[in-house]
Design an enzyme around this catalytic site. Sequence first.
Site, PDB file in Angstrom:
ATOM      1  N   LYS A 115      44.643   0.862 -24.693  1.00  9.69           N
ATOM      2  CA  LYS A 115      45.135   1.861 -23.734  1.00  9.69           C
ATOM      3  C   LYS A 115      46.198   2.738 -24.426  1.00  9.69           C
ATOM      4  O   LYS A 115      46.024   3.040 -25.608  1.00  9.69           O
ATOM      5  CB  LYS A 115      45.641   1.174 -22.467  1.00  9.69           C
ATOM      6  CG  LYS A 115      44.562   0.255 -21.872  1.00  9.69           C
ATOM      7  CD  LYS A 115      44.858  -0.235 -20.495  1.00  9.69           C
ATOM      8  CE  LYS A 115      43.715  -1.115 -20.015  1.00  9.69           C
ATOM      9  NZ  LYS A 115      43.848  -1.550 -18.634  1.00  9.69           N
ATOM     10  N   HIS A 170      36.400   4.716 -18.202  1.00  5.23           N
ATOM     11  CA  HIS A 170      37.298   3.644 -17.762  1.00  5.23           C
ATOM     12  C   HIS A 170      37.871   3.986 -16.388  1.00  5.23           C
ATOM     13  O   HIS A 170      38.127   5.159 -16.096  1.00  5.23           O
ATOM     14  CB  HIS A 170      38.435   3.468 -18.786  1.00  5.23           C
ATOM     15  CG  HIS A 170      39.215   2.227 -18.551  1.00  5.23           C
ATOM     16  ND1 HIS A 170      40.204   2.153 -17.592  1.00  5.23           N
ATOM     17  CD2 HIS A 170      39.118   0.994 -19.085  1.00  5.23           C
ATOM     18  CE1 HIS A 170      40.698   0.923 -17.575  1.00  5.23           C
ATOM     19  NE2 HIS A 170      40.048   0.201 -18.472  1.00  5.23           N
ATOM     20  N   GLY A 189      45.403  -5.922 -21.714  1.00  2.00           N
ATOM     21  CA  GLY A 189      46.732  -6.485 -21.961  1.00  2.00           C
ATOM     22  C   GLY A 189      46.775  -7.519 -23.079  1.00  2.00           C
ATOM     23  O   GLY A 189      47.634  -7.440 -23.974  1.00  2.00           O
ATOM     24  N   ASN A 230      40.986  -2.983 -25.971  1.00  2.00           N
ATOM     25  CA  ASN A 230      41.328  -1.679 -25.414  1.00  2.00           C
ATOM     26  C   ASN A 230      42.852  -1.599 -25.346  1.00  2.00           C
ATOM     27  O   ASN A 230      43.467  -2.157 -24.453  1.00  2.00           O
ATOM     28  CB  ASN A 230      40.702  -1.539 -24.012  1.00  2.00           C
ATOM     29  CG  ASN A 230      41.140  -0.252 -23.321  1.00  2.00           C
ATOM     30  OD1 ASN A 230      41.683   0.644 -23.953  1.00  2.00           O
ATOM     31  ND2 ASN A 230      40.900  -0.179 -22.018  1.00  2.00           N
ATOM     32  N   GLU A 278      33.906  -3.891 -14.918  1.00  2.00           N
ATOM     33  CA  GLU A 278      35.354  -4.038 -14.778  1.00  2.00           C
ATOM     34  C   GLU A 278      35.742  -3.806 -13.322  1.00  2.00           C
ATOM     35  O   GLU A 278      36.008  -2.650 -12.932  1.00  2.00           O
ATOM     36  CB  GLU A 278      36.091  -3.005 -15.643  1.00  2.00           C
ATOM     37  CG  GLU A 278      35.939  -3.223 -17.116  1.00  2.00           C
ATOM     38  CD  GLU A 278      37.200  -2.796 -17.873  1.00  2.00           C
ATOM     39  OE1 GLU A 278      37.676  -3.591 -18.681  1.00  2.00           O
ATOM     40  OE2 GLU A 278      37.707  -1.688 -17.635  1.00  2.00           O
TER      41      GLU A 278
HETATM   42  P1  PGA Z   1      43.198  -5.960 -18.754  1.00  2.00           P
HETATM   43  O1  PGA Z   1      42.520  -4.527 -18.956  1.00  2.00           O
HETATM   44  O2  PGA Z   1      42.542  -6.901 -19.716  1.00  2.00           O
HETATM   45  O3  PGA Z   1      44.660  -5.730 -19.047  1.00  2.00           O
HETATM   46  O4  PGA Z   1      42.951  -6.351 -17.327  1.00  2.00           O
HETATM   47  C1  PGA Z   1      41.129  -4.396 -19.107  1.00  2.00           C
HETATM   48  C2  PGA Z   1      40.747  -2.951 -19.047  1.00  2.00           C
HETATM   49  O5  PGA Z   1      41.301  -2.214 -18.201  1.00  2.00           O
HETATM   50  O6  PGA Z   1      39.918  -2.500 -19.858  1.00  2.00           O
END
Ligand code: PGA
Length: 253
Positions: free
Chosen positions: A10, A93, A235, A8, A163
């Site tokens: 983002k 999300h 991330g 992801n 999540e």
């Molecule tokens: P993260 O994000 O791996 O940076 O914690 C996961 C997400 O929000 O899908």
Amino acid sequence: MKKIIIANWKMNPESREAARALASATDAAASKAASVNVAVAPPFPYLGEVAAALKHASLGAQDVFWEKQGAYTGEVSARQLKDAGASHVIVGHSERRMYLGETDEMIGRKTRAALEEGMTAVVCVGERERDGAQTPSVVASQTRAALAGLKRSMLKRLIIAYEPVWAISTSRNTRGACSPDDMFRARLIIEKTIAGLFGDQASRSVRIIYGGSVDKDNIAAALADGRMDGALVGGASLDPDAFAEILRRAAAV
Ligand code: PGA
């Protein structure tokens, strides 16, 4: 069932060129991890670019609108996503729930629209606070809302991503990590909720994955001890080496 690792991105990276480079590096890593499914969800403007670079991974989007077509400025339909090459779409999300005011009802409609179009919907559920008291009720009610109006035959294309909002890397601070025990507990809540609506057998056809600061150090435990069917990676998916290592370790579980 093969494990699935979903990147992801983002609202990253900042250029088409960078998206192309990241997609190529991710695809090379995916080609070496044949025992896991990989999907990459870039921002909308890079879908075409990333589609062209992926040969060993599926293309995903980060959102979808519930209507098929018409006067909905700024929105994108499931059919348009498919036409751009996407087979997967992330729905609900926590960042969209928080910043865009997405409700359980909207997320249910989006999930249905994606599945009706033949896409795989990756629906995110998870509590905001760490204390654990909220977890069963929040996870169960968000899961129930996502399932509203679905047909049993659609469930094999449904993925629920647990999540916990407090464990996502960008909001984590000092609140710590989600343990494999917590993941497994959430899995049981999700399975029970699906089973309550569609029966035990149907609940086993839904993949349940984990997201929240997934990295090379916790991926194996999430899959093995947390009994997760995969992971949604934020991330760490922006760093090709880190993502490649996650895929390597996931493939070895
Ligand atoms: P993260 O994000 O791996 O940076 O914690 C996961 C997400 O929000 O899908």
